[in-house]
Every structure is written in structure tokens, then in C-alpha cells.
Design an enzyme around this catalytic site. Structure first.
Site, PDB file in Angstrom:
ATOM      1  N   LYS A 171       2.231  -4.909   4.939  1.00  0.00           N
ATOM      2  CA  LYS A 171       3.436  -4.075   5.503  1.00  0.00           C
ATOM      3  C   LYS A 171       2.805  -3.628   7.304  1.00  0.00           C
ATOM      4  CE  LYS A 171       4.294   0.418   3.997  1.00  0.00           C
ATOM      5  NZ  LYS A 171       3.676   2.042   3.039  1.00  0.00           N
ATOM      6  N   GLU A 195      -1.612   1.640   6.311  1.00  0.00           N
ATOM      7  CA  GLU A 195      -0.179   1.975   5.937  1.00  0.00           C
ATOM      8  C   GLU A 195      -0.661   0.324   4.632  1.00  0.00           C
ATOM      9  OE1 GLU A 195       2.203   3.107   5.809  1.00  0.00           O
ATOM     10  OE2 GLU A 195       0.995   4.744   6.626  1.00  0.00           O
ATOM     11  N   GLU A 217       3.302  11.543  -4.969  1.00  0.00           N
ATOM     12  CA  GLU A 217       2.450  10.472  -4.816  1.00  0.00           C
ATOM     13  C   GLU A 217       1.734  11.576  -3.820  1.00  0.00           C
ATOM     14  OE1 GLU A 217       4.630   8.228  -1.192  1.00  0.00           O
ATOM     15  OE2 GLU A 217       5.760   8.158  -2.616  1.00  0.00           O
ATOM     16  N   GLU A 255      -0.635  -3.805   0.068  1.00  0.00           N
ATOM     17  CA  GLU A 255       0.391  -4.117   0.405  1.00  0.00           C
ATOM     18  C   GLU A 255       0.335  -4.708   2.251  1.00  0.00           C
ATOM     19  OE1 GLU A 255       3.924  -1.522   0.222  1.00  0.00           O
ATOM     20  OE2 GLU A 255       2.596   0.074   0.456  1.00  0.00           O
TER      21      GLU A 255
END
Length: 777
Positions: free
Chosen positions: A646, A652, A592, A643
Site C-alpha cells: 500500500k 498505511e 472500523e 498491506e
């Protein structure tokens, strides 16, 4: 019996499957097979070879007439301290390797196992063993004595109880009381146990042997388990008799439940997998069925293989159901938009006179692969199925056929439209034969039927290969490659120095990463890393991290290679570290990587994220790095979706290509209609009506505001002419006003995400339009 049972235990091809609850086992008689390659070979013996205890007379004679030293007095076992995370990781790696080795040893016959000249038992051929497996430092001493054995036996004990006994230290010692004098569980791990065992041979001439072992149980199939042991002396532990002089190589058991009606598996030397099952389900004939399957690789495109199997003019040359007679099509039912996908009713000419045999066949193919499945039926059954007078699910048929799979190479769907396809084909063949009806005779000769189906499938494969002119096609075993992702925190190097001097951190280099890389080389699997330039780049040289210009390049003083971006430096540092350990030939996969579209700093934006990932895609397509030119890296971009829930910093939550409502954050050529080769605009230019704006906070200092202006106008991609002399926003000539204008321009350009207004805490989002006269925000 041994030869028959030994065939049944080698179906798993040596690849352990995920660990499951060791208590969830079936009931029924068990096949107990074991291997041992250690100084206490009785560990795996069957009941007819157990050692009998010496008589009292013999013991008295020895004590009276033989001058022997007194054995050392045992000390009290001490408790072992808690395990560290590093120890747990090392134990897991040792256990995985042990399970793989045990399964391989059980499956392998000659030349790995040879008959002993003393008692004709199977023992390890040490030369072949050392060629197959990594040599262990414990056996480099010339005086070391290596013992091994392999037995297959039927144990009159429920499989569940047997497995539970082996996992319980006390029950294990009681079960093998003539071998195990003491056993204790030291640590219980997630998937294994660290156990102490003391083995004895019932003779006063031999002192006890002590081992610290890892024991693991894995369920390979519904009714098949493997239990593996391996010595592990890396933990702090005080043995009863001092430092152990013995070491247990990977050893263990393969246990198969054997209730009536359950299948028994085999793999013979021809590469054909054979199984036997008792069928009681509707839709197939009841009775004992022998199944066989095998796979081969063909240097032809899947569509070519599919068309060959569908060609009725040559079918009689490979299909035994045709009895070498041409076959004709009686009926056809197209099952999709592609007329190649259909159900056929076929009739061999040899059966035309009697009208007994017909073949019903279902076939399809798409861009991923296809299937050709067929079954013999009688004329009345075929007529009933076509007429709809009966429920088709109740018609007992026994299908056989082919599964056509691509070999995994990237390809377009143009093949189905007549385009060229350079992909190869993985062809799997499966046959089934009904041996008996519901009543199974005890006089049934299973060897005859397994040989028949083996010959049937082998001859079919030979004919198919010959007709396709693929004589070099080989029977293959499918291998699931296993790897694990590594953060580049494993690398200890100066980022701005020399990628060619990249090295693994000493604490992990020899003990963890070297064995992992050895595993990857042995299994031809890739080493997976997660290179994130975002974590660790120099804020003064942000363009170096995101593939933008201008940037401050890095020159490796040892190789004189010039690095124009941080990603290449990270990859080459990883390669250099692997090469320093002698594993530069192991392939690398990028597990990733990516760049956030928003964060608590001005260098995160949809435009920067799109540009970063676009360059990552280019490298994945073969652009390579300075030390690995033209090398292709299998690469995975993180991530597909943002996300929002998160926790942590803004970054993040903003790594995705899409929002959670499926709206795009930016495009790297994936969107239909989106441009290829350059990122499309992240979002349409926002309207200022009813929107939001970014302005300088009231508490921001002049130095901070000037720094914001300098960064936005140099690296933020914003046109700053309006705040220059003569520009529409030059007046009022206020540093705060100028800073607010450029900060807002950057904010608007990057989709008005809150993160793009952070500016190290000096920006704030407002809902009222701060425009002033001719200066439009």
C-alpha cells in the site's frame, strides 16, 4: 387475470437488490405493472385506458366560444451544468428511497390502496400513505391536489425492449406519445439518469406539466425488474414554462418477463411464498411443480428443533406423508463424525402392507445450524439407491424439508456437546408438489394447486408450533439491514472541549445525514462510523489516544463527565450529534477502528496497537461510554493483515494483526494459547546476533536527541536506568550515545520494525552492532 397477475409481482419483500446493467435482460412477454402517485396518473395506465385525442370540431368549438388565456410560450431548454459530487450523493440517496417506496407500493394492497368511487380504479389512501412514508414538503399546501393509480396488465412486448424503451428518452416519448410530449436525458449517473419530461393532456384547457425526474432501473431477479421515478428539482435547470407546479412522488413499473416455462412468484396474505416452475432437469421429475416456503421464529435452541424433527415417535403428527400413521426406520447411514448427521430410509406403517411409499431423508447439524431434507420414493427406487445399481443423480426425487438457522446471537459450540444454548431458531419450511407431467394441459386449474400447497405448509407450521409449545412463533420476513460507513470528519466539534456538544458539519447535517438517520430509524438498521483516534490526536497527550496511563483527561464542562480516552470522546460526540437531530435512539456500529503497529513516529508499536485494540474489544463487550454506559457496540477492528504494497506513509501498511505471511504482529487474545485479558508479546525478543539496530542520525540536533530520550523514557516503555549515572551505558557520557541506546531499546522492544526507528526522521537503522564495551545494545 388482474388478480392472478398481481400475486406474481410481490416476491421481493420491498428490499431492492444491487443495481445491475440495465441492458442485460431476457426476452419474452412481459408483465407490466405500474404505480403512480403524482399529478399525471395516465403515466401508468394500460392500453385499454389510453386517452383519445380531441376531435377537430371540439378544438374549434373551444377556441371559438371559450375565452381562455394563451398558454405561455416555451423557452429553449438550457443545458444543465456538470453535477458536483455532493449532488450525485444526494441523487443516489433519493433514488434508493424511491426504489424502496415503489416496490412497497406495488406489493401493498388495502388499506394503502382503495377503489375510487368514480371509476373503481385503485388509488392511494392519503392517510395511510402519510403514516407509512415521510411527508413531503411539496404537499403541505392545502390546495395541493394528489393523484394516483395502480394497474396490472399483460403487455404484448418483449421485456428487454420494454425496459430499454423506458430508459431511452426518445423511445419513451414515442411509446407514450399521448402523454409525454417531450423528454430529454440531462445527466447519466452510474446507476440512474436525470431526465426532463413534459407531460400533456390533450386539451387546450390544460397547460403542459414539467418534471425533472431521476429514473433508475434495478434487476430484482433473473426475470424481474423495477423502474422507479421521483422528482428531483435540486439541480440548476431552466424549465420551458417557468417553475414547475407539479411534483412526482416515487412512481414506476415492476416488469416481469413471462416466457413459457419460467417461474411466476407470489406472496399471499398468510406469509407463504409460492412459485410455479416447469422442470426439465435431471434428478427431479419432469413437469409442472408448485413450490412453497415460509419462515418462523421459535424461542428454542436449534438443536432442540433439530431433535424434534428427527424424532420418529412424533413425526406422524406433523408430516402429511405419514398419513397420521407411525413411521419406522428401515436403514441408517451415518455421514460424519457426529452420529446425528445421517441418511435415513423411513417407512410409514400405513404403507407397510402395500410397500409402495418410503421416505429417504438426509439431515445434519453443526454449530451454525442444520437441515432436514426428505423426499417420498417408491420401494423399488429406494432399493436401487441403496444397492448402488443405478446412478443416484439420475433418480427423480422431489425434496422438501426444513432449514434450521441460528438467530445471529453469539454462542459457543457447547450446545452440541450438551451445553446450554440461549439462541433462538429461524426455521424455514419448503414443500414441493408435482402437479402434472411433461405435458401441461391448458385446462389446468392452478388456483387449486397453489391453494393446496399453501394449506399444506400452513397446517404443517401450525402443528410444529403447537407440538413445540411455541404458539407465539410468528411468520417473519427476513430483512437485510443496510448501512454505510462514515468517517468522523462529519463531526464538527472541539475534541478537547465537550463531547456532549458534538454536532454534524452544517453542510451535511440536514441535507444528507438527517435523511440517512431517518432511514436507519425506519428500517431499524445501525448508523456506522469509523472512529480513529490515530487521526487527530494530540501528540502531547498520546496516552489519551491509546488508553495508557498517565494521560491528561478531558472533562466535559456541560455534563461534568470525565473522559479517560479519546475513543469514548469520539463515540459520545457522534451520539450527541445524532441526538441533536432527534435520532439518539438509532444504534451505532463501529465499522472500523484500530492503531498502527508502525508509523513514522515513536507512538506506533505492536505493544501500543495491541493495548488499543484490547480496550476496543472491552468496549464492544458492553463497557460503554460516559454518555452511553453499558451499551454494546458491534465493532470491527481494522485490519486482519498488514498491506505491504500500500502506498503512502508507513502507518498505511501496518494496521494488521498479522503479516501477509500469516505470522502474528501481536495478539489480542485471538491466538491459540495466547493470553486473554492482556496482549501477549508481539514477537520474541530479537537476538542481537546478525540483527539490526537503531541509532541517532549524524545530523540530529541535541534538542531532537533530548526529546527522543524524554519520550522513550517516559512513554515508550523502556528501562532507561543503563544511561543514568552508574549505569552500564552512562559512559561515555554523550548525549548522542545515550539517545542511540534508548532509541535502539525502543526499536528492539517493538520487533525491530523500521517504523519504530523513525523518531521524526532522527533515527537510522544500521546492520553493525553499536555496542561499546560494557554497554550492550
Amino acid at each position: 387475470m388482474r388478480d392472478k397477475l398481481s400475486i406474481w409481482v410481490n416476491k421481493t419483500e420491498g428490499h431492492p437488490k444491487p443495481i445491475v446493467n440495465a441492458l442485460a435482460y431476457l426476452h419474452g412477454p412481459s408483465l407490466h405493472a405500474s404505480t403512480s402517485n403524482n399529478p399525471h396518473v395516465i403515466y401508468g395506465t394500460s392500453s385499454n385506458h389510453l386517452v383519445e385525442p380531441p376531435s377537430l370540431l371540439r378544438e374549434l368549438y373551444l377556441r371559438e366560444h371559450i375565452n381562455i388565456a394563451q398558454p405561455p410560450q416555451p423557452r429553449q431548454l438550457q443545458c444543465s451544468p456538470p453535477l458536483s459530487n455532493m449532488e450525485k450523493v444526494m441523487m443516489t440517496e433519493a433514488m434508493v428511497a424511491a426504489v424502496t417506496e415503489v416496490i412497497t407500493l406495488i406489493q401493498t394492497e388495502e388499506p394503502m390502496w382503495i377503489k375510487s368511487s368514480i371509476d373503481c380504479r385503485l388509488v392511494i389512501d392519503q392517510e395511510n400513505y402519510e403514516k407509512k412514508f415521510t411527508k413531503n414538503s411539496h404537499f403541505k399546501i392545502l390546495s395541493a391536489r394528489i393523484e394516483s393509480s395502480k394497474e396490472v396488465a399483460v403487455i404484448p412486448l418483449d421485456a428487454k425492449n420494454l425496459v430499454n424503451m423506458l430508459l431511452d428518452a426518445e423511445k419513451w416519448a414515442n411509446l407514450f406519445s399521448t402523454i409525454v410530449s417531450k423528454a430529454k436525458t440531462i445527466h447519466v449517473l452510474e446507476s440512474s439518469k436525470l431526465m426532463y419530461e413534459q407531460l400533456h393532456i390533450l386539451s387546450p384547457l390544460l397547460p403542459p406539466r414539467e418534471f425533472m425526474i431521476l429514473r433508475c432501473c434495478q434487476q430484482l431477479e433473473e426475470d424481474l425488474w423495477v423502474i422507479a421515478d421521483v422528482s428531483y428539482h435540486q439541480v440548476a435547470f431552466e424549465f420551458e414554462f417557468g417553475t414547475p407546479a407539479c411534483y412526482k412522488r416515487p412512481s414506476g413499473f415492476l416488469i416481469q418477463a413471462m416466457p413459457n416455462g419460467h417461474s411466476k412468484s407470489a406472496t399471499n396474505s398468510s406469509g407463504v411464498n409460492i412459485s410455479v416452475r416447469v422442470n426439465k432437469e435431471a434428478g427431479q421429475p419432469p413437469g409442472l411443480i408448485v413450490c412453497a416456503c415460509s419462515s418462523l421464529c421459535l424461542p428454542l435452541a436449534p438443536l432442540q428443533v433439530y431433535n424434534f424433527l428427527k424424532n420418529l415417535e412424533v413425526r406422524h403428527q406433523w408430516d402429511v406423508l405419514c398419513h397420521a400413521s407411525p413411521v419406522t426406520e428401515v436403514a441408517r447411514f451415518v455421514t460424519g463424525a457426529n452420529n446425528k448427521n445421517c441418511v435415513n430410509i423411513l417407512q410409514p406403517s400405513s404403507a407397510a402392507e402395500s410397500g409402495d411409499l418410503m421416505i429417504i431423508q438426509d439431515s445434519f447439524i453443526d454449530a451454525l445450524g442444520g437441515m432436514v431434507v426428505y423426499a417420498p420414493v417408491d420401494r423399488s427406487t429406494a432399493h436401487a439407491a441403496v444397492s448402488g445399481n443405478v446412478n443416484p443423480s439420475g433418480i427423480p426425487i422431489l425434496p422438501s424439508g426444513f432449514v434450521i438457522s441460528r438467530d445471529g446471537r453469539p454462542s459457543a459450540t457447547a450446545e452440541l456437546d450438551g451445553g446450554r444454548d440461549n439462541c433462538k431458531t429461524l426455521l424455514t419450511v419448503a414443500f414441493q408438489i408435482l402437479v402434472t407431467g411433461p405435458t401441461i394441459s391448458e385446462e389446468l386449474q392452478m388456483d387449486k394447486w397453489t391453494t393446496t400447497v399453501d394449506t399444506l405448509i400452513s397446517s404443517t407450521i401450525t402443528r410444529v408450533k403447537a407440538m413445540l409449545n411455541c404458539h407465539d412463533g410468528q411468520l417473519i420476513s427476513f430483512i437485510l439491514l443496510v448501512t454505510t460507513a462514515h468517517s468522523l470528519n462529519i463531526i464538527a466539534y472541539d475534541l478537547h472541549g465537550a463531547p456532549s456538544r458534538g454536532r454534524f458539519r452544517p453542510v451535511w447535517e440536514k441535507s444528507i445525514l438527517a435523511p440517512i438517520l431517518a432511514f436507519h430509524r425506519q428500517t431499524k438498521s445501525p448508523f456506522m462510523v469509523n472512529p480513529y483516534p490515530y487521526f487527530g490526536f494530540d501528540p502531547k497527550n498520546v496516552n489519551f489516544a491509546i488508553f495508557r496511563s498517565p494521560y491528561k483527561a478531558v472533562r466535559d464542562p456541560f455534563t461534568r463527565k470525565i473522559y479517560t480516552n479519546m475513543y469514548d470522546a469520539l463515540m459520545d460526540s457522534t451520539y450527541s450529534a445524532m441526538k441533536a437531530l432527534g435520532y439518539g435512539d438509532v444504534s451505532i456500529v463501529v465499522g472500523e477502528t484500530g492503531w498502527p503497529s508502525a508509523c513514522d513516529a515513536p507512538w506506533c508499536s505492536p505493544a501500543n496497537a495491541a493495548w488499543f485494540n484490547l480496550n476496543i474489544i472491552r468496549r464492544a463487550q458492553g463497557q460503554g461510554t460516559p454518555l452511553m454506559p453499558k451499551r454494546r457496540f458491534e465493532t470491527y477492528i481494522f485490519g486482519l493483515f498488514n498491506e505491504e504494497g500500500k502506498p503512502g506513509p508507513t502507518a498505511e501498511r501496518n494496521w494488521g494483526l498479522f503479516q501477509s505471511d500469516f505470522s502474528p504482529v501481536y495478539d489480542v487474545g485471538l491466538l491459540r494459547g495466547g493470553g486473554r485479558g492482556r496482549p501477549a508479546p508481539a514477537l520474541p525478543a530479537p537476538s542481537t546476533a546478525g540483527g539490526k539496530w537503531c541509532v541517532a542520525k549524524s545530523g540530529a540536533t541535541n534538542a531532537q536527541l533530548q526529546a527522543n530520550i524524554n519520550w522513550v523514557c517516559s512513554q515508550g516503555g523502556v528501562d532507561c536506568k543503563p544511561i543514568q549515572a552508574g549505569g552500564s551505558c552512562f559512559n561515555p557520557s554523550s548525549l548522542r550515545m545515550h539517545a542511540s541506546f534508548v532509541m535502539n531499546a525502543y526499536f528492539q522492544k517493538n520487533g525491530r520494525s523500521d517504523g519504530s526507528c523513525h523518531f521524526s526522521g532522527t533515527g537510522v537503522v544500521v546492520r553493525s552492532n553499536p555496542s561499546n564495551g560494557a554497554c550492550k545494545f
